[in-house]
Design a protein around this motif. Structure first.
Motif, PDB file in Angstrom:
ATOM      1  N   GLN A   1      73.253  42.206  34.457  1.00 22.67           N
ATOM      2  CA  GLN A   1      72.120  41.974  35.346  1.00 22.67           C
ATOM      3  C   GLN A   1      70.955  42.890  35.003  1.00 22.67           C
ATOM      4  O   GLN A   1      69.795  42.456  34.990  1.00 22.67           O
TER       5      GLN A   1
ATOM      6  N   LEU B   1      68.804  41.923  31.895  1.00 22.42           N
ATOM      7  CA  LEU B   1      67.809  40.872  32.069  1.00 22.42           C
ATOM      8  C   LEU B   1      66.446  41.432  32.465  1.00 22.42           C
ATOM      9  O   LEU B   1      65.437  40.730  32.361  1.00 22.42           O
TER      10      LEU B   1
ATOM     11  N   ARG C   1      68.693  37.050  26.388  1.00 24.02           N
ATOM     12  CA  ARG C   1      68.946  36.710  27.784  1.00 24.02           C
ATOM     13  C   ARG C   1      70.124  35.746  27.919  1.00 24.02           C
ATOM     14  O   ARG C   1      70.971  35.897  28.806  1.00 24.02           O
TER      15      ARG C   1
ATOM     16  N   ARG D   1      73.601  36.346  29.995  1.00 24.01           N
ATOM     17  CA  ARG D   1      73.977  35.438  31.079  1.00 24.01           C
ATOM     18  C   ARG D   1      75.372  34.864  30.844  1.00 24.01           C
ATOM     19  O   ARG D   1      76.161  34.694  31.778  1.00 24.01           O
TER      20      ARG D   1
ATOM     21  N   SER E   1      60.271  36.994  36.176  1.00 22.80           N
ATOM     22  CA  SER E   1      61.060  35.926  35.565  1.00 22.80           C
ATOM     23  C   SER E   1      60.147  34.885  34.916  1.00 22.80           C
ATOM     24  O   SER E   1      59.117  34.503  35.474  1.00 22.80           O
ATOM     25  N   SER E   2      60.533  34.430  33.729  1.00 21.11           N
ATOM     26  CA  SER E   2      59.734  33.425  33.021  1.00 21.11           C
ATOM     27  C   SER E   2      59.666  32.118  33.808  1.00 21.11           C
ATOM     28  O   SER E   2      58.683  31.381  33.729  1.00 21.11           O
TER      29      SER E   2
ATOM     30  N   THR F   1      66.300  42.918  40.202  1.00 19.31           N
ATOM     31  CA  THR F   1      66.245  41.530  39.750  1.00 19.31           C
ATOM     32  C   THR F   1      64.865  41.286  39.162  1.00 19.31           C
ATOM     33  O   THR F   1      64.004  42.170  39.180  1.00 19.31           O
ATOM     34  N   ASP F   2      64.651  40.073  38.652  1.00 25.10           N
ATOM     35  CA  ASP F   2      63.322  39.718  38.142  1.00 25.10           C
ATOM     36  C   ASP F   2      62.669  38.653  39.016  1.00 25.10           C
ATOM     37  O   ASP F   2      61.781  37.938  38.575  1.00 25.10           O
ATOM     38  N   LEU F   3      63.134  38.557  40.281  1.00 31.28           N
ATOM     39  CA  LEU F   3      62.619  37.555  41.204  1.00 31.28           C
ATOM     40  C   LEU F   3      61.971  38.223  42.416  1.00 31.28           C
ATOM     41  O   LEU F   3      62.599  39.077  43.052  1.00 31.28           O
TER      42      LEU F   3
END
Length: 485
Positions: free
Chosen positions: A64, A67, A76, A80, A189-190, A220-222
């Motif tokens: 995690q 990422l 990535r 995952r 996040s992309s 996180t990336d969110l």
């Protein structure tokens, strides 16, 4: 042949977890004795010990965190897949005796139903189909391999502490991302970046100092992702608070509750807050049924008091945006709030998707499997979108899928509840961990109405924690029975 005597302590005639061996081991005395002997002679090597769970959790954390590192962006997919692949590999590698958790038959039926979707016309990519089944199986695989390991209550406490520390860390970082705008912000996040400038701005808010920031991401990336860590920091922190462990752990639990609540308020994720409230009420209900009123008073007093203080703190930092967001929960009926945000997805699932796909929609048409391996060139079978777990279950196997998996969750919750309300000699704090697992599991069920929980790493952690608890309780029963013999 004499009738087998109960192999676990408890009141005569009481059915439930206390008669675990009676239900899952043949009732002849020599068979019960053989089961105890097998548990005492279980492999002591690494692959047969609870240390496998500790290392696996560490791997989940590493994947995690990887990422969030921009330099790791080309890898990535590897990170995952690594966690899910390791879970599947441990089905073969993990050593130990097989104990039948009550949810296993339902999960096996679910994956069988899903596998039949290989033959659906909607399955346009065999590779994506294999990936889809692999993801699903890897998520609940810990229930099969972790339950075989030699885990005791001490090891289970360590597992809970690891999960608590990581989630508390995510919640703490989320608070710092608002306190110090831009200094602790991970790369976005992309997927979020691809939604356009308008959508990105909707995930930001203006703080009391005038700075414009994303809702806390945590680890996180969110935007808003810190809400998950905040949720579990409060829930697991409550268990640490009530335990008889070292004082510093109980103090740490209080700290986790406090920082988790502040982070949750700043994230402005109302569904997570409502779910947390339901979980805490469920945990309180179990304590009340079990007659542990003093523990209930402590939990209610600490969490309730910190909830008020944390809200004031969050508003002082986050400004009017935080206050306005949370005021919507009291300004209208909670069911209307859910209906306006996620409820229409549930209506669409049962009103449109289930009648359209009563036996499933085919495999590899949504989620990670489709994003990485899908073939979307077939116009008759375009890619699908699952915003909530119930929609994903319909796509995977239709009516049978939305029966089998929820039944697995139900029997898991019932098992934890039975452990929580029992009063046994030499049972340690299994009543506490049973109370925690019941609330934890209820929270997971609630989250299935918000996003595809059991297609994620969080779903894997759900089955891992339940399996570790099951193994620890089974081993404790085997040890007590051996001593009584």
């Amino acid at each position: 042949m004499k009738a087998a005597r109960p192999v676990s302590p408890g009141r005569p005639g009481l059915r439930g977890p206390g008669v675990l061996h009676q239900r899952y081991v043949r009732r002849a005395p020599e068979a019960a004795a053989g089961a105890v002997a097998a548990s005492r002679e279980a492999p002591t090597g690494f692959l047969g010990s609870g240390r496998v769970v500790v290392v696996f959790i560490a791997l989940l954390f590493v994947c995690q965190l990887a990422l969030l590192v921009e330099a790791m962006a080309p890898l990535r997919v590897v990170f995952r897949i690594l966690a899910f692949g390791t879970s599947l590999a441990l089905l073969v590698l993990a050593k130990g005796r097989h104990v039948k958790h009550p949810a296993k038959p339902f999960l096996l039926a679910y994956v069988g139903v899903t596998a039949l979707n290989f033959f659906q016309p909607g399955t346009t990519s065999p590779l994506a189909a294999v990936a889809q089944v692999g993801i699903q199986a890897s998520v609940f695989a810990p229930l099969f391999w972790a339950s075989r390991l030699r885990i005791d209550e001490t090891m289970f406490r360590r597992i809970v502490l690891m999960l608590f520390l990581f989630n508390m860390g995510s919640a703490t970082l989320g608070v710092m991302q608002v306190y110090f705008p831009g200094r602790f912000q991970p790369a976005l996040s992309s997927i979020i970046e691809g939604q356009g400038e308008g959508y990105i701005r909707s995930l930001q808010f203006e703080t009391a100092s005038g700075a414009r920031v994303f809702r806390p991401m945590g680890l996180t990336d969110l935007p808003g992702g810190a809400a998950t860590g905040a949720f579990y920091a409060v829930l697991l922190g409550g268990a640490l608070l009530l335990s008889r462990q070292a004082t510093w752990k109980r103090v740490l639990g209080v700290g986790g509750i406090g920082v988790g609540l502040v982070s949750l308020y700043l994230c402005q994720v109302r569904a997570a807050a409502v779910t947390l409230l339901v979980c805490m009420l469920a945990m309180g209900l179990v304590l009340m049924v079990a007659g542990r009123l003093m523990r209930l008073a402590v939990l209610g007093g600490v969490v309730g008091g910190l909830a008020v203080v944390a809200f004031g703190w969050a508003v002082a930092v986050g400004g009017d945006a935080v206050l306005a967001r949370w005021s919507t929960l009291t300004a209208s009926d909670p069911s209307q709030v859910y209906q306006g945000n996620r409820g229409h997805f549930l209506d669409d699932t049962f009103g449109e998707r289930l009648p359209e796909y009563p036996l499933g929609a085919g495999l590899g048409r949504y989620g990670m499997a489709n994003a990485y391996f899908g073939d979307n060139s077939d116009r008759e079978h375009p890619p699908l979108w699952a915003e909530i777990q119930w929609t994903a279950w319909v796509y995977d196997g239709g009516l049978l899928a939305i029966v089998c998996y929820p039944l697995a969750l139900l029997v898991t919750m019932v098992w934890g509840f039975r452990v929580a309300i029992r009063r046994e000699e030499h049972a340690g704090e299994f009543w506490l961990w049973g109370s925690l697992l019941f609330a934890y599991d209820l929270g997971a069920v609630a989250l299935t109405f918000s996003y595809p929980f059991f297609m994620s790493q969080m779903g894997m952690e759900f089955w891992l924690l339940n399996a570790a608890f099951f193994s620890a309780y089974w081993n404790r029963n085997a040890t007590v029975h051996a001593h009584r013999r």
